[in-house]
Design a protein around this motif. Structure first.
Motif, PDB file in Angstrom:
ATOM      1  N   LEU A   1       0.750  -1.121  -0.126  1.00 49.38           N
ATOM      2  CA  LEU A   1       0.101   0.125   0.152  1.00 49.38           C
ATOM      3  C   LEU A   1       0.880   1.325  -0.063  1.00 49.38           C
ATOM      4  O   LEU A   1       0.507   2.257  -0.863  1.00 49.38           O
ATOM      5  CB  LEU A   1      -1.013   0.021   0.995  1.00 49.38           C
TER       6      LEU A   1
ATOM      7  N   ARG B   1       2.091   2.125  -3.373  1.00 49.24           N
ATOM      8  CA  ARG B   1       1.042   2.530  -4.272  1.00 49.24           C
ATOM      9  C   ARG B   1       0.630   3.912  -3.963  1.00 49.24           C
ATOM     10  O   ARG B   1       0.426   4.741  -4.854  1.00 49.24           O
ATOM     11  CB  ARG B   1       0.190   1.302  -4.658  1.00 49.24           C
ATOM     12  N   LEU B   2       0.255   3.944  -2.709  1.00 45.86           N
ATOM     13  CA  LEU B   2      -0.509   5.391  -2.461  1.00 45.86           C
ATOM     14  C   LEU B   2       0.597   6.404  -1.995  1.00 45.86           C
ATOM     15  O   LEU B   2       0.265   7.642  -2.063  1.00 45.86           O
ATOM     16  CB  LEU B   2      -1.249   5.001  -1.234  1.00 45.86           C
TER      17      LEU B   2
ATOM     18  N   PRO C   1      -6.421   8.506   4.735  1.00 46.03           N
ATOM     19  CA  PRO C   1      -6.093   9.113   3.539  1.00 46.03           C
ATOM     20  C   PRO C   1      -5.920  10.667   4.247  1.00 46.03           C
ATOM     21  O   PRO C   1      -6.437  11.208   4.917  1.00 46.03           O
ATOM     22  CB  PRO C   1      -7.462   9.002   2.822  1.00 46.03           C
TER      23      PRO C   1
ATOM     24  N   ALA D   1      -6.196   3.511  -4.277  1.00 44.68           N
ATOM     25  CA  ALA D   1      -5.611   4.529  -4.984  1.00 44.68           C
ATOM     26  C   ALA D   1      -6.852   5.268  -5.778  1.00 44.68           C
ATOM     27  O   ALA D   1      -6.976   6.477  -5.812  1.00 44.68           O
ATOM     28  CB  ALA D   1      -4.624   4.254  -5.675  1.00 44.68           C
TER      29      ALA D   1
ATOM     30  N   ILE E   1      -9.180   7.114  -3.248  1.00 47.49           N
ATOM     31  CA  ILE E   1      -8.706   8.456  -2.520  1.00 47.49           C
ATOM     32  C   ILE E   1      -8.700   9.242  -3.398  1.00 47.49           C
ATOM     33  O   ILE E   1      -8.952  10.668  -3.303  1.00 47.49           O
ATOM     34  CB  ILE E   1      -7.239   7.934  -1.962  1.00 47.49           C
TER      35      ILE E   1
END
Length: 468
Positions: free
Chosen positions: A374, A377-378, A412, A460, A463
């Motif tokens: 995560l 990717r984020l 987030p 992703a 968000i």
């Protein structure tokens, strides 16, 4: 405004553009036409409301992105895959148990080819579909005979209809449970034609309560496993081992509805005592019914095992035709039962068992790996960390038992946690988790390793969408 309306492309023009567009989602043509019409209606409403004022925005090339989004959102199958990160293993709303690879292969073979569903290969004559699973169910449970219908509510219905229609079924008041979807045991009993006789109280029932209720109208003595709740404190219940001799003395069958029955003894894992089907059969119950798609980890089915004389009566009940299983269920059930012939192999190969029995150390390692996936990717779009947490078995089993796990928490940066949770329901595939301590939490117990990347991509997308 009239000029803007004239710039709108026709339905046929957009349909033709979609035909030539390799990126357009695959949608059946009649549905595609309806969605194009809906899209144009939305554009007309935007023009009337003054939200769309630039004619260039109405060029077909500019409209395709929005049209693609609508086709993806509304043009795909309604029944779809979901990523389950809730930590509830047997999640009723998300499809209950996952099938083992062997079961999925068996279903594919049953669908792709003709089969001996009701054909006896030893005689060349008509056979019984139940013969494919009866022997193996008897071998595993120790019962004399077995029958399978389409779910456990159906199993209870046909058992009572066969043994107690127009007569009385005696059951403890504390066992008159309600299962998911507001289905209640008394309602199922009433539909069977049996007349319910409650004995004892909510928290205490004695053997003499059953004995005092027996009359010439009594058809069966019944136990219902309270799998989805527990009564604790000043309590007393009549065990199956106590009830069976009473039934024998009065020539009355004793039946037990185990609900989420299982073949695996979880006690040595520190999960407490949970009755196994084998134990109920060994206690002398005449009939035991349970679900195939809960803790057992197979397809949806209501499995009935017990004494041969009684099971044969149930098989001859005309309701059996209405409640019988299809070839896909049969194939998946046999494949799952074959795994249970070696309980250690079943623990590894049946996904439900593997998830329930996963160790805290395994789950911590999975959580660390998921968190790293995560973060990669984020990036700066969210803060990601891990913390101790709890999973649940689900499906009405072990309601008071938490399973230790390690949660992966996401906070987030550009939206609220509630907005993220809602946006994740619209991703492809949707991702379902839970909110804990102002974080969106993922439980690796119910996420396979190969689902880490799709989960990261869903987060992703969500968000970005929620923060837009």
């Amino acid at each position: 405004m009239s000029q803007l309306f004239r710039h709108l492309p026709s339905t046929d023009r957009l349909l033709s553009a979609l035909e030539d567009d390799p990126l357009a989602p695959a949608v059946p043509r009649p549905l595609r036409k309806d969605l194009v019409t809906e899209y144009l209606d939305t554009l007309r409403a935007a023009i009337r409301d003054g939200l769309l004022t630039d004619p260039e925005e109405l060029e077909p090339e500019r409209l395709m992105a929005g049209l693609h989004a609508l086709l993806r959102r509304k043009g795909g199958p309604r029944f779809t895959r979901v990523l389950n990160a809730t930590g509830v293993v047997v999640h009723t709303n998300l499809g209950r148990s996952l099938l083992a690879p062997e079961a999925m292969e068996a279903v594919q073979q049953a669908c792709q080819h003709y089969s001996n569903l009701e054909f006896d290969l030893s005689t060349g004559k008509r056979g019984s579909r139940y013969s494919h699973v009866e022997d193996i169910l008897c071998r595993i449970t120790g019962a004399e005979a077995a029958l399978v219908v389409n779910n456990n509510a159906a199993a209870v219905l046909i058992v009572l209809d066969t043994l107690a229609s127009g007569r009385e079924a005696v059951v403890s008041r504390g066992e008159l449970i309600e299962i998911g979807g507001s289905f209640r045991i008394p309602d199922v009993m009433a539909r069977s034609g049996a007349r319910l006789v409650e004995v004892g109280t909510t928290n205490r029932t004695h053997l003499h309560d059953y004995e005092n209720a027996i009359t010439e109208e009594t058809g069966v003595l019944m136990k219902v496993h309270t799998s989805n709740f527990r009564v604790v404190g000043f309590t007393k219940e009549v065990t199956l081992s106590e009830l069976v001799p009473l039934g024998r003395a009065h020539n009355l069958p004793v039946i037990e509805d185990l609900g989420s029955g299982n073949f695996f003894d979880f006690a040595h894992l520190g999960m407490g005592e949970e009755t196994t089907v084998q134990r109920s059969v060994a206690s002398g119950a005449d009939v035991v019914s349970f679900s195939g798609d809960k803790v057992l980890g197979g397809p949806q089915a209501g499995i009935i095992v017990g004494r041969r004389e009684i099971i044969e009566k149930i098989k001859r009940n005309p309701l059996n035709r209405a409640l019988r299983i299809d070839k896909m269920t049969l194939a998946a059930l046999e494949a799952t039962m074959r795994l249970y012939l070696d309980i250690d192999e079943a623990r590894l190969r049946v996904p439900t068992l593997a998830m329930i029995t996963a160790s805290a150390q395994e789950l911590e390692a999975k959580a660390v790996q998921l968190a790293e996936t995560l973060r990669n990717r984020l990036g700066k779009a969210a803060e990601v960390d891990t913390c101790p947490g709890a999973s649940r078995v689900g499906g009405g089993a072990f309601p008071e038992r938490d399973l230790p796990t390690t949660l992966v928490r996401i906070r987030p940066m550009g939206c609220s946690v509630d907005a993220l949770k809602e946006a994740l329901l619209a991703t492809t595939p949707p991702l379902v988790g839970r909110i804990e301590d102002e974080h969106f939490a993922l439980d690796p117990r119910t996420l396979a390793h190969e689902e880490f990347e799709p989960a990261a991509e869903a987060l992703a997308q969500a968000i970005a969408q929620a923060g837009a």
